[in-house]
Motif scaffolding. Structure first.
Motif, PDB file in Angstrom:
ATOM      1  N   GLY A 173      20.271  -9.187 -33.300  1.00  0.00           N
ATOM      2  CA  GLY A 173      20.575  -8.720 -31.990  1.00  0.00           C
ATOM      3  C   GLY A 173      19.793  -7.341 -31.790  1.00  0.00           C
ATOM      4  O   GLY A 173      19.884  -6.671 -30.742  1.00  0.00           O
ATOM      5  N   GLU A 174      19.211  -7.065 -33.073  1.00  0.00           N
ATOM      6  CA  GLU A 174      18.595  -5.758 -32.857  1.00  0.00           C
ATOM      7  C   GLU A 174      16.730  -5.783 -32.635  1.00  0.00           C
ATOM      8  O   GLU A 174      16.215  -6.974 -33.190  1.00  0.00           O
ATOM      9  CB  GLU A 174      18.589  -4.917 -34.124  1.00  0.00           C
ATOM     10  CG  GLU A 174      20.057  -4.557 -34.358  1.00  0.00           C
ATOM     11  CD  GLU A 174      20.613  -3.492 -33.521  1.00  0.00           C
ATOM     12  OE1 GLU A 174      19.769  -2.945 -33.125  1.00  0.00           O
ATOM     13  OE2 GLU A 174      21.895  -3.861 -33.157  1.00  0.00           O
ATOM     14  N   VAL A 175      16.136  -5.036 -32.229  1.00  0.00           N
ATOM     15  CA  VAL A 175      14.619  -5.163 -31.830  1.00  0.00           C
ATOM     16  C   VAL A 175      13.966  -4.749 -33.213  1.00  0.00           C
ATOM     17  O   VAL A 175      14.426  -3.678 -33.642  1.00  0.00           O
ATOM     18  CB  VAL A 175      14.195  -4.291 -30.839  1.00  0.00           C
ATOM     19  CG1 VAL A 175      12.755  -4.162 -30.547  1.00  0.00           C
ATOM     20  CG2 VAL A 175      14.800  -4.722 -29.441  1.00  0.00           C
ATOM     21  N   PRO A 176      13.246  -5.539 -33.902  1.00  0.00           N
ATOM     22  CA  PRO A 176      12.589  -4.989 -35.067  1.00  0.00           C
ATOM     23  C   PRO A 176      11.542  -4.175 -34.801  1.00  0.00           C
ATOM     24  O   PRO A 176      10.723  -4.104 -33.836  1.00  0.00           O
ATOM     25  CB  PRO A 176      12.165  -6.434 -35.534  1.00  0.00           C
ATOM     26  CG  PRO A 176      11.692  -7.088 -34.165  1.00  0.00           C
ATOM     27  CD  PRO A 176      13.006  -6.959 -33.376  1.00  0.00           C
ATOM     28  N   GLY A 177      11.239  -3.437 -35.828  1.00  0.00           N
ATOM     29  CA  GLY A 177      10.284  -2.317 -35.650  1.00  0.00           C
ATOM     30  C   GLY A 177       9.150  -2.633 -36.387  1.00  0.00           C
ATOM     31  O   GLY A 177       8.504  -1.724 -37.268  1.00  0.00           O
ATOM     32  N   ASP A 178       8.651  -3.923 -36.220  1.00  0.00           N
ATOM     33  CA  ASP A 178       7.556  -4.481 -37.101  1.00  0.00           C
ATOM     34  C   ASP A 178       6.575  -5.317 -35.988  1.00  0.00           C
ATOM     35  O   ASP A 178       7.406  -6.316 -35.392  1.00  0.00           O
ATOM     36  CB  ASP A 178       8.033  -5.332 -38.140  1.00  0.00           C
ATOM     37  CG  ASP A 178       7.084  -6.065 -38.850  1.00  0.00           C
ATOM     38  OD1 ASP A 178       6.485  -7.230 -38.412  1.00  0.00           O
ATOM     39  OD2 ASP A 178       6.445  -5.371 -39.971  1.00  0.00           O
ATOM     40  N   ARG A 179       5.582  -4.993 -36.097  1.00  0.00           N
ATOM     41  CA  ARG A 179       4.591  -5.799 -34.930  1.00  0.00           C
ATOM     42  C   ARG A 179       4.570  -7.463 -35.201  1.00  0.00           C
ATOM     43  O   ARG A 179       4.665  -8.012 -34.320  1.00  0.00           O
ATOM     44  CB  ARG A 179       3.089  -5.358 -34.980  1.00  0.00           C
ATOM     45  CG  ARG A 179       2.311  -5.894 -34.028  1.00  0.00           C
ATOM     46  CD  ARG A 179       0.816  -5.614 -34.131  1.00  0.00           C
ATOM     47  NE  ARG A 179       0.586  -4.195 -33.512  1.00  0.00           N
ATOM     48  CZ  ARG A 179       0.014  -3.340 -34.505  1.00  0.00           C
ATOM     49  NH1 ARG A 179       0.139  -3.561 -35.909  1.00  0.00           N
ATOM     50  NH2 ARG A 179      -0.123  -1.903 -34.056  1.00  0.00           N
ATOM     51  N   ASP A 180       4.453  -7.924 -36.526  1.00  0.00           N
ATOM     52  CA  ASP A 180       4.430  -9.144 -36.864  1.00  0.00           C
ATOM     53  C   ASP A 180       5.466  -9.784 -36.354  1.00  0.00           C
ATOM     54  O   ASP A 180       5.513 -11.179 -35.805  1.00  0.00           O
ATOM     55  CB  ASP A 180       4.197  -9.608 -38.292  1.00  0.00           C
ATOM     56  CG  ASP A 180       3.018  -9.187 -38.754  1.00  0.00           C
ATOM     57  OD1 ASP A 180       1.889  -9.234 -37.939  1.00  0.00           O
ATOM     58  OD2 ASP A 180       2.591  -8.758 -40.103  1.00  0.00           O
ATOM     59  N   ARG A 228       0.452  -8.664 -28.393  1.00  0.00           N
ATOM     60  CA  ARG A 228       0.149  -7.244 -29.054  1.00  0.00           C
ATOM     61  C   ARG A 228       0.343  -5.918 -28.405  1.00  0.00           C
ATOM     62  O   ARG A 228       0.787  -4.989 -28.976  1.00  0.00           O
ATOM     63  CB  ARG A 228      -1.370  -7.284 -29.829  1.00  0.00           C
ATOM     64  CG  ARG A 228      -1.637  -6.404 -30.439  1.00  0.00           C
ATOM     65  CD  ARG A 228      -2.960  -6.280 -31.201  1.00  0.00           C
ATOM     66  NE  ARG A 228      -3.416  -5.239 -31.938  1.00  0.00           N
ATOM     67  CZ  ARG A 228      -3.208  -5.017 -33.208  1.00  0.00           C
ATOM     68  NH1 ARG A 228      -2.569  -6.217 -33.842  1.00  0.00           N
ATOM     69  NH2 ARG A 228      -3.673  -3.887 -34.172  1.00  0.00           N
ATOM     70  N   LYS A 229      -0.063  -5.964 -27.110  1.00  0.00           N
ATOM     71  CA  LYS A 229       0.077  -4.757 -26.404  1.00  0.00           C
ATOM     72  C   LYS A 229       1.430  -4.557 -26.084  1.00  0.00           C
ATOM     73  O   LYS A 229       2.037  -3.383 -26.169  1.00  0.00           O
ATOM     74  CB  LYS A 229      -0.540  -5.182 -24.885  1.00  0.00           C
ATOM     75  CG  LYS A 229      -0.600  -3.765 -24.074  1.00  0.00           C
ATOM     76  CD  LYS A 229      -1.463  -4.156 -22.836  1.00  0.00           C
ATOM     77  CE  LYS A 229      -0.624  -5.119 -21.721  1.00  0.00           C
ATOM     78  NZ  LYS A 229      -1.363  -5.109 -20.518  1.00  0.00           N
ATOM     79  N   THR A 230       2.346  -5.550 -25.849  1.00  0.00           N
ATOM     80  CA  THR A 230       3.886  -5.316 -25.645  1.00  0.00           C
ATOM     81  C   THR A 230       4.252  -4.690 -27.063  1.00  0.00           C
ATOM     82  O   THR A 230       5.242  -3.582 -26.800  1.00  0.00           O
ATOM     83  CB  THR A 230       4.463  -6.483 -25.180  1.00  0.00           C
ATOM     84  OG1 THR A 230       4.066  -6.901 -23.678  1.00  0.00           O
ATOM     85  CG2 THR A 230       5.969  -6.329 -25.044  1.00  0.00           C
ATOM     86  N   ALA A 231       4.077  -5.413 -28.090  1.00  0.00           N
ATOM     87  CA  ALA A 231       4.490  -4.851 -29.172  1.00  0.00           C
ATOM     88  C   ALA A 231       4.269  -3.425 -29.501  1.00  0.00           C
ATOM     89  O   ALA A 231       4.881  -2.584 -30.176  1.00  0.00           O
ATOM     90  CB  ALA A 231       3.942  -5.402 -30.622  1.00  0.00           C
TER      91      ALA A 231
END
Length: 212
Positions: free
Chosen positions: A102-109, A119-122
Motif C-alpha cells: 500500500g506504499e508508494v515505492p521510492g524507486d523509478r523501476d 518515466r516523467k511521472t516517476a
C-alpha cells in the motif's frame, strides 16, 4: 551555455524562488502519485479542482478501491482522458496494495511498472516526495532547455540526460521545479516575457521580446 553561465543561471533562479513548489495539491505520496497521473495532458488547476473532492473521499489505495472505478470516473470527468485515467488509478491502487504493502515505492523501476506511470511521472514523484535530484521533462521544461541553450535536444529523454550532466550539483534538487515554473510563467510558448526574465542575458534565444 558554458559551466560558469549555467552556475549563474541557476543561482539567479534560486535567488528569485529559494524553495520552489509544484502546483498540484496532494496530502501524501499516494495522492501526489495519483495527481501526477491525472495531470497528463491536463492543467494543474484543472486537476486540483477534480482531486479536491476525490482526495476527501480517498487518500489511500484502500479507500480508492472502496470508492470504485465508476465513482472515480465521475469525480474526475472534467479532466481529459478521464475514462482511461480512472482505470489506471484503480489499477495502480491494486498494484500498490498487492506489491508494495500500500506504499508508494521510492524507486523509478518500480514506479514505472504501475498503471499510468511513465518515466516523467516517476521523476516528479521521486523529486517532489522523495527529494531525489530527478528531472521530469514536460513541455515547459523542454521549451526552456532548448530555447535558452541550457540543454538542447530533440526528445524529452535527450534533454533530461543532458540536464542531469549540466545542472550544477547544488541546484539539482530544485532544478526540475525552477525550470517548469520559469517556462510556465516567464519563458512562455507564444510570447516569452524576456524583459522580466532574470536570466535573459544568459539566454541564447534569438527572438527575444522587448518591453511594450
Amino acid at each position: 551555455m558554458n559551466k560558469a553561465e549555467r552556475e549563474e543561471f541557476f543561482a539567479r533562479l534560486r535567488a528569485a524562488n529559494p524553495e520552489p513548489q509544484g502546483e498540484l495539491v496532494y496530502h501524501n505520496a499516494y495522492t501526489l502519485l495519483v495527481a501526477v497521473v491525472l495531470s497528463a495532458q491536463a492543467t494543474d488547476i484543472g486537476v486540483n479542482k477534480a482531486t479536491g473532492p476525490l482526495f476527501q473521499l480517498a487518500d489511500t489505495p484502500e479507500k480508492m478501491l472502496e470508492l470504485g472505478e465508476d465513482r472515480v470516473r465521475d469525480l474526475i470527468k472534467t479532466i481529459g482522458l478521464y475514462r482511461n485515467k480512472a482505470k489506471n488509478v484503480i489499477r495502480l491502487s491494486e498494484q500498490l496494495i498487492a506489491e508494495h504493502g500500500g506504499e508508494v515505492p521510492g524507486d523509478r523501476d518500480k514506479l514505472v511498472k504501475l498503471a499510468g506511470v511513465g518515466r516523467k511521472t516517476a521523476n516528479v514523484v521521486l523529486n517532489t516526495w522523495f527529494e531525489q535530484p530527478t528531472i521530469a521533462v514536460d513541455t515547459h521544461l523542454f521549451r526552456v532547455s532548448n530555447r535558452t541553450g541550457l540543454a538542447r535536444g530533440k526528445t524529452p529523454d535527450e534533454v533530461e540526460a543532458k540536464l542531469l550532466k549540466r545542472v550544477p550539483e547544488p541546484y539539482r534538487r530544485h532544478a526540475h521545479h525552477w525550470l517548469i515554473l520559469h517556462g510556465r510563467y516567464v519563458c512562455k510558448a507564444r510570447k516569452p516575457d524576456c524583459p522580466n526574465c532574470v536570466v535573459s542575458d544568459l539566454c541564447r534565444y534569438k527572438a527575444k521580446t522587448t518591453a511594450a
